[in-house]
Design a protein around this motif. Structure first.
Motif, PDB file in Angstrom:
ATOM      1  N   GLU A  58       0.821  -1.197   0.000  1.00  0.00           N
ATOM      2  CA  GLU A  58       0.000   0.000   0.000  1.00  0.00           C
ATOM      3  C   GLU A  58       0.859   1.252   0.000  1.00  0.00           C
ATOM      4  O   GLU A  58       0.453   2.269  -0.542  1.00  0.00           O
ATOM      5  CB  GLU A  58      -0.943   0.009   1.202  1.00  0.00           C
ATOM      6  N   VAL A  64      -3.041   5.337 -11.653  1.00  0.00           N
ATOM      7  CA  VAL A  64      -4.482   5.475 -11.595  1.00  0.00           C
ATOM      8  C   VAL A  64      -5.010   5.444 -13.032  1.00  0.00           C
ATOM      9  O   VAL A  64      -4.525   6.181 -13.895  1.00  0.00           O
ATOM     10  CB  VAL A  64      -4.908   6.791 -10.900  1.00  0.00           C
ATOM     11  N   TRP A 115       0.413   5.581  -2.915  1.00  0.00           N
ATOM     12  CA  TRP A 115      -0.868   4.880  -2.765  1.00  0.00           C
ATOM     13  C   TRP A 115      -1.943   5.781  -2.161  1.00  0.00           C
ATOM     14  O   TRP A 115      -3.061   5.846  -2.645  1.00  0.00           O
ATOM     15  CB  TRP A 115      -0.681   3.633  -1.902  1.00  0.00           C
ATOM     16  N   ASP A 116      -1.586   6.490  -1.088  1.00  0.00           N
ATOM     17  CA  ASP A 116      -2.592   7.310  -0.399  1.00  0.00           C
ATOM     18  C   ASP A 116      -3.098   8.454  -1.279  1.00  0.00           C
ATOM     19  O   ASP A 116      -4.280   8.788  -1.262  1.00  0.00           O
ATOM     20  CB  ASP A 116      -2.062   7.829   0.941  1.00  0.00           C
ATOM     21  N   GLU A 119      -5.491   6.905  -3.825  1.00  0.00           N
ATOM     22  CA  GLU A 119      -6.769   6.598  -3.181  1.00  0.00           C
ATOM     23  C   GLU A 119      -7.593   7.880  -2.999  1.00  0.00           C
ATOM     24  O   GLU A 119      -8.795   7.904  -3.248  1.00  0.00           O
ATOM     25  CB  GLU A 119      -6.507   5.927  -1.826  1.00  0.00           C
ATOM     26  N   GLU A 120      -6.927   8.933  -2.593  1.00  0.00           N
ATOM     27  CA  GLU A 120      -7.585  10.227  -2.397  1.00  0.00           C
ATOM     28  C   GLU A 120      -8.155  10.742  -3.729  1.00  0.00           C
ATOM     29  O   GLU A 120      -9.311  11.190  -3.787  1.00  0.00           O
ATOM     30  CB  GLU A 120      -6.557  11.206  -1.831  1.00  0.00           C
ATOM     31  N   LYS A 122      -8.886   8.970  -6.470  1.00  0.00           N
ATOM     32  CA  LYS A 122      -9.950   8.054  -6.900  1.00  0.00           C
ATOM     33  C   LYS A 122     -11.261   8.372  -6.187  1.00  0.00           C
ATOM     34  O   LYS A 122     -12.319   8.460  -6.822  1.00  0.00           O
ATOM     35  CB  LYS A 122      -9.531   6.607  -6.621  1.00  0.00           C
ATOM     36  N   ASN A 123     -11.206   8.556  -4.882  1.00  0.00           N
ATOM     37  CA  ASN A 123     -12.415   8.860  -4.102  1.00  0.00           C
ATOM     38  C   ASN A 123     -13.037  10.184  -4.530  1.00  0.00           C
ATOM     39  O   ASN A 123     -14.259  10.300  -4.637  1.00  0.00           O
ATOM     40  CB  ASN A 123     -12.100   8.865  -2.606  1.00  0.00           C
ATOM     41  N   GLU A 126     -14.769   9.681  -7.882  1.00  0.00           N
ATOM     42  CA  GLU A 126     -15.999   8.887  -7.772  1.00  0.00           C
ATOM     43  C   GLU A 126     -17.157   9.743  -7.277  1.00  0.00           C
ATOM     44  O   GLU A 126     -18.297   9.541  -7.692  1.00  0.00           O
ATOM     45  CB  GLU A 126     -15.780   7.674  -6.873  1.00  0.00           C
ATOM     46  N   GLU A 133      -9.542   3.285 -11.327  1.00  0.00           N
ATOM     47  CA  GLU A 133      -9.019   2.108 -10.629  1.00  0.00           C
ATOM     48  C   GLU A 133      -7.538   2.301 -10.364  1.00  0.00           C
ATOM     49  O   GLU A 133      -6.832   2.934 -11.163  1.00  0.00           O
ATOM     50  CB  GLU A 133      -9.390   0.859 -11.416  1.00  0.00           C
ATOM     51  N   ILE A 134      -7.082   1.769  -9.244  1.00  0.00           N
ATOM     52  CA  ILE A 134      -5.683   1.874  -8.862  1.00  0.00           C
ATOM     53  C   ILE A 134      -4.963   0.611  -9.304  1.00  0.00           C
ATOM     54  O   ILE A 134      -5.420  -0.492  -9.032  1.00  0.00           O
ATOM     55  CB  ILE A 134      -5.543   2.089  -7.342  1.00  0.00           C
ATOM     56  N   LYS A 136      -1.298  -1.478  -9.346  1.00  0.00           N
ATOM     57  CA  LYS A 136       0.026  -1.598  -8.717  1.00  0.00           C
ATOM     58  C   LYS A 136       1.074  -1.856  -9.764  1.00  0.00           C
ATOM     59  O   LYS A 136       0.864  -2.359 -10.786  1.00  0.00           O
ATOM     60  CB  LYS A 136       0.006  -2.723  -7.681  1.00  0.00           C
TER      61      LYS A 136
END
Length: 136
Positions: A58, A64, A115-116, A119-120, A122-123, A126, A133-134, A136
């Protein structure tokens, strides 16, 4: 016949052990270890190792990818503006909305970011009706 006899003998021993208290059982175990030369070995918990590996993954850098617009009523303009801002902040590149559209069509809009932050982003997208989508 010897297997049945052994099973009966083992059953009798087990029944006798059940009658012992904890102190006696501990004494029995210690005596058996000594008599049979059994050494204790520490067991490694694989679950703990897996969780640690997940945390490391993570923390690694990811990409992304734009998937689609989830909300048919949503427009691409605010999404493209956010892609432009994110690329500038996270990849230190200046791009236009047109270039952001090209990135979205190719799929990957952000590369090699923490990663963080992925995620931020992506959210946030949305909430505006876009699916990302993330990777790796």
């Amino acid at each position: 016949m010897s297997e049945i006899k052994n099973s009966n003998e083992v059953s009798t021993i087990k029944e006798n052990i059940k009658k012992l208290n904890l102190g006696q059982i501990s004494e029995l175990i210690d005596g058996l270890k000594k008599d049979l030369n059994i050494e204790e070995q520490a067991l490694v918990q694989p679950i703990a190792a897996t969780k640690t590996e997940e945390k490391v993954e993570e923390k690694g850098n990811v990409s992304v990818k734009w998937v689609k617009m989830k909300d048919e009523k949503a427009t691409m303009t605010p999404i493209l503006e956010d892609i432009v801002i994110a690329v500038k902040e996270l990849e230190e590149k200046n791009i236009t909305k047109f270039e952001a559209m090209k990135l979205a069509k190719k799929g990957i809009v952000l590369e090699n970011i923490p990663w963080d932050k992925a995620e931020e982003f992506k959210n946030k997208m949305e909430k505006k009706g876009a699916e990302f989508e993330i990777i790796k």
